[in-house]
Scaffold this motif. Structure first.
Motif, PDB file in Angstrom:
ATOM      1  N   LYS A  37       0.707  -1.165  -0.118  1.00  0.00           N
ATOM      2  CA  LYS A  37       0.013   0.072   0.006  1.00  0.00           C
ATOM      3  C   LYS A  37       0.828   1.256   0.014  1.00  0.00           C
ATOM      4  N   HIS A  38       2.183   1.128   0.772  1.00  0.00           N
ATOM      5  CA  HIS A  38       2.845   2.362   0.788  1.00  0.00           C
ATOM      6  C   HIS A  38       4.254   2.324  -0.111  1.00  0.00           C
ATOM      7  N   LYS A  39       4.211   1.456  -1.142  1.00  0.00           N
ATOM      8  CA  LYS A  39       5.547   1.235  -1.525  1.00  0.00           C
ATOM      9  C   LYS A  39       5.954   2.147  -2.701  1.00  0.00           C
ATOM     10  N   GLN A  40       7.113   2.424  -3.073  1.00  0.00           N
ATOM     11  CA  GLN A  40       7.598   3.332  -3.827  1.00  0.00           C
ATOM     12  C   GLN A  40       7.567   2.712  -5.307  1.00  0.00           C
ATOM     13  N   PRO A  41       7.286   3.457  -6.134  1.00  0.00           N
ATOM     14  CA  PRO A  41       7.168   3.116  -7.698  1.00  0.00           C
ATOM     15  C   PRO A  41       8.552   1.895  -7.881  1.00  0.00           C
ATOM     16  N   GLU A  42       8.003   1.099  -8.922  1.00  0.00           N
ATOM     17  CA  GLU A  42       8.826  -0.104  -8.904  1.00  0.00           C
ATOM     18  C   GLU A  42      10.349   0.293  -9.396  1.00  0.00           C
ATOM     19  N   LEU A  74      -1.357 -11.315   4.105  1.00  0.00           N
ATOM     20  CA  LEU A  74      -1.721 -10.927   5.348  1.00  0.00           C
ATOM     21  C   LEU A  74      -0.803  -9.652   5.583  1.00  0.00           C
ATOM     22  N   THR A  75      -1.498  -8.794   6.510  1.00  0.00           N
ATOM     23  CA  THR A  75      -0.734  -7.765   6.990  1.00  0.00           C
ATOM     24  C   THR A  75       0.273  -7.993   7.939  1.00  0.00           C
ATOM     25  N   VAL A  76       1.200  -6.917   8.043  1.00  0.00           N
ATOM     26  CA  VAL A  76       2.312  -7.161   8.997  1.00  0.00           C
ATOM     27  C   VAL A  76       1.919  -7.610  10.489  1.00  0.00           C
ATOM     28  N   ALA A  77       0.689  -6.902  10.832  1.00  0.00           N
ATOM     29  CA  ALA A  77       0.452  -7.188  12.312  1.00  0.00           C
ATOM     30  C   ALA A  77      -0.248  -8.515  12.588  1.00  0.00           C
ATOM     31  N   GLU A  78      -0.804  -9.104  11.477  1.00  0.00           N
ATOM     32  CA  GLU A  78      -1.345 -10.448  11.597  1.00  0.00           C
ATOM     33  C   GLU A  78      -0.352 -11.647  11.228  1.00  0.00           C
ATOM     34  N   SER A  79       0.718 -11.204  10.493  1.00  0.00           N
ATOM     35  CA  SER A  79       1.704 -12.131  10.609  1.00  0.00           C
ATOM     36  C   SER A  79       2.678 -12.196  11.979  1.00  0.00           C
ATOM     37  N   MET A  80       2.664 -11.178  12.528  1.00  0.00           N
ATOM     38  CA  MET A  80       3.290 -11.069  13.862  1.00  0.00           C
ATOM     39  C   MET A  80       2.535 -11.601  14.925  1.00  0.00           C
ATOM     40  N   THR A  81       1.275 -11.831  15.030  1.00  0.00           N
ATOM     41  CA  THR A  81       0.371 -12.603  15.686  1.00  0.00           C
ATOM     42  C   THR A  81       0.383 -14.022  15.542  1.00  0.00           C
ATOM     43  N   ARG A 104       2.038   3.013   8.860  1.00  0.00           N
ATOM     44  CA  ARG A 104       2.617   2.890   7.597  1.00  0.00           C
ATOM     45  C   ARG A 104       3.480   1.359   8.044  1.00  0.00           C
ATOM     46  N   PRO A 105       2.709   0.357   7.873  1.00  0.00           N
ATOM     47  CA  PRO A 105       3.088  -0.890   8.190  1.00  0.00           C
ATOM     48  C   PRO A 105       4.479  -1.484   7.394  1.00  0.00           C
ATOM     49  N   GLY A 106       4.681  -0.863   6.313  1.00  0.00           N
ATOM     50  CA  GLY A 106       5.585  -1.404   5.338  1.00  0.00           C
ATOM     51  C   GLY A 106       6.958  -0.738   5.967  1.00  0.00           C
ATOM     52  N   GLU A 107       6.888   0.145   6.774  1.00  0.00           N
ATOM     53  CA  GLU A 107       8.239   0.797   7.594  1.00  0.00           C
ATOM     54  C   GLU A 107       8.737  -0.195   8.426  1.00  0.00           C
ATOM     55  N   LEU A 108       8.055  -1.155   8.866  1.00  0.00           N
ATOM     56  CA  LEU A 108       8.316  -1.993  10.025  1.00  0.00           C
ATOM     57  C   LEU A 108       9.337  -3.336   9.236  1.00  0.00           C
ATOM     58  N   LEU A 109       9.477  -3.490   7.841  1.00  0.00           N
ATOM     59  CA  LEU A 109      10.082  -4.431   7.170  1.00  0.00           C
ATOM     60  C   LEU A 109      11.428  -3.794   6.725  1.00  0.00           C
ATOM     61  N   THR A 110      12.263  -4.898   6.543  1.00  0.00           N
ATOM     62  CA  THR A 110      13.591  -4.379   5.829  1.00  0.00           C
ATOM     63  C   THR A 110      13.220  -4.067   4.385  1.00  0.00           C
ATOM     64  N   THR A 112      13.573 -10.051   8.141  1.00  0.00           N
ATOM     65  CA  THR A 112      12.106  -9.438   7.708  1.00  0.00           C
ATOM     66  C   THR A 112      11.945  -8.217   8.311  1.00  0.00           C
ATOM     67  N   PHE A 113      12.247  -7.846   9.758  1.00  0.00           N
ATOM     68  CA  PHE A 113      11.990  -6.660  10.470  1.00  0.00           C
ATOM     69  C   PHE A 113      13.004  -5.738  10.481  1.00  0.00           C
ATOM     70  N   THR A 114      12.775  -4.477  10.647  1.00  0.00           N
ATOM     71  CA  THR A 114      14.105  -3.600  10.687  1.00  0.00           C
ATOM     72  C   THR A 114      14.457  -3.777  12.169  1.00  0.00           C
ATOM     73  N   ALA A 115      15.540  -3.249  12.544  1.00  0.00           N
ATOM     74  CA  ALA A 115      16.365  -3.248  13.880  1.00  0.00           C
ATOM     75  C   ALA A 115      15.388  -2.334  14.878  1.00  0.00           C
ATOM     76  N   LYS A 116      15.014  -1.459  14.482  1.00  0.00           N
ATOM     77  CA  LYS A 116      14.067  -0.643  15.431  1.00  0.00           C
ATOM     78  C   LYS A 116      12.804  -1.304  15.765  1.00  0.00           C
ATOM     79  N   THR A 117      12.256  -2.199  14.839  1.00  0.00           N
ATOM     80  CA  THR A 117      11.089  -3.043  15.157  1.00  0.00           C
ATOM     81  C   THR A 117      11.421  -3.861  15.984  1.00  0.00           C
TER      82      THR A 117
END
Length: 349
Positions: free
Chosen positions: A6-11, A137-144, A194-200, A321-326
């Motif tokens: 949903k929030h990704k940059q142009p390809e 699935l959303t990032v939150a659902e995968s975390m669960t 912005r859930p995409g920011e949680l991912l590397t 999968t997840f950033t160091a901050k996450t």
């Protein structure tokens, strides 16, 4: 298409050339294999006599512990990769998503119980959770799913029951505590704007490449995905195993045992032990059983809940999968919840 798109940059701005991605992954795999080879060489060649200020013995212990983590985890990592491929490639399109409730809360509740159908320890759940995100699935659902599955899978429940039975409420506290913490984490991160920011960046690239597979056949896609996930997981597993072995050699267990009779320190000490030993959730109940006469029940519960969710090996795997901050946020959140659960058990008895 994955929810993270949903929030990704142009390809053309976001996509990394496949050749560069493969080269970096292959380099990481070579480094990981070299580490395992080094562990084995040290373990075989180090003398058994305590010479040179005890360094040979420490080196042997480090190699033995590191290799044991790899050997214990490797089958489940491969099983998780295979299940991830089955979900992404072989399940009919949309089959999983169509059968999940529409309500976000109910979806996460159902996903947290999915581990009952998958007897995979926490190591194998990382590639499976990655596959679920790619599938939609959303990032939150995968975390669960990621945090609930290793505790709610049937093998873990059975081994915990065999080790402790119904004594001191350890089994019930572990199952219900793990279920609650996983859903709490999912609810908190479901509110991230912005859930995409949680991912590397690299994992987001994996999602993008999955959307542009070029119409390859299922077998070819399965082989490609197995190679890609193996390159991503193996170096992380090897590095995590090395960290676990190093910390176990450096940290004295006698110090931890000395803290076992205090209701607060017993919880914190066993959470530290769970983080250090990085043992599989399918057998950790038998490992900690030997501490049952020394540590209070709340400490045992904290060990059995915190370890499968956060330890040095899991952090290394989740870093793919997840950033160091996450990961820092997740570690603090899960640690706080596990500590509160352990203290509640201690002071409730």
């Amino acid at each position: 298409m994955p929810a993270v798109d949903k929030h990704k940059q142009p390809e053309h701005e976001h996509r990394i050339p496949t050749r560069a991605f493969t080269s970096k992954s292959a380099a990481g795999l070579v480094v990981g294999l070299a580490l395992v080879a080094l562990f084995a060489v040290v373990r075989v060649l180090a003398p058994s006599t305590p010479e040179n200020f005890g360094l040979p013995n420490a080196a042997r212990d480090f190699a033995t512990l590191s290799i044991s983590v790899v050997v214990e985890s490797l089958p489940f990592v491969f099983l998780g990769i295979v299940l991830s491929i089955a979900v992404q490639v072989w399940l009919p399109e949309g089959m999983l998503l169509r059968r999940l409730p529409r309500s976000p809360v109910l979806r996460r509740l159902v996903l947290s119980l999915l581990g009952m159908l998958l007897p995979v320890c926490e190591c194998g759940n990382v590639p499976l959770a990655r596959g679920l995100v790619v599938k939609g699935l959303t990032v939150a659902e995968s975390m669960t799913f990621l945090f609930a599955a290793p505790i709610l899978n049937p093998v873990t429940i059975v081994t915990t029951a065999q080790a402790f039975g119904w004594n001191n409420g350890i089994l019930v506290s572990r199952v219900l505590g793990g279920f609650f913490i996983a859903n709490l984490v999912g609810w908190i991160y479901s509110r991230h704007p912005r859930p995409g920011e949680l991912l590397t960046t690299r994992f987001q690239e994996t999602c993008n490449l999955a959307d542009h597979d070029g119409g390859a056949g299922r077998v070819q896609r399965s082989v490609q995905m197995f190679s890609q996930e193996t390159r991503a997981m193996m170096p992380a597993l090897f590095i995590g195993a090395g960290m676990a072995g190093l910390i176990q050699v450096a940290v004295s267990r006698e110090v931890l045992v000395a803290l076992g009779s205090n209701p607060v320190w017993s919880v914190l000490a066993l959470m530290l032990l769970a983080f250090v030993v990085a043992i599989c959730s399918n057998v950790d109940a038998f490992f900690i059983l030997s501490f049952g006469a020394t540590f209070m029940p709340g400490g045992i519960v904290a060990f059995l809940v915190f370890g499968p969710m956060i330890d040095v090996k899991m952090l290394a795997l989740m870093r793919t999968t997840f950033t160091a901050k996450t990961l820092l946020q997740l570690s603090l959140l899960v640690a706080l919840c596990a500590a509160v659960l352990g203290l509640a058990v201690n002071y409730g008895h």
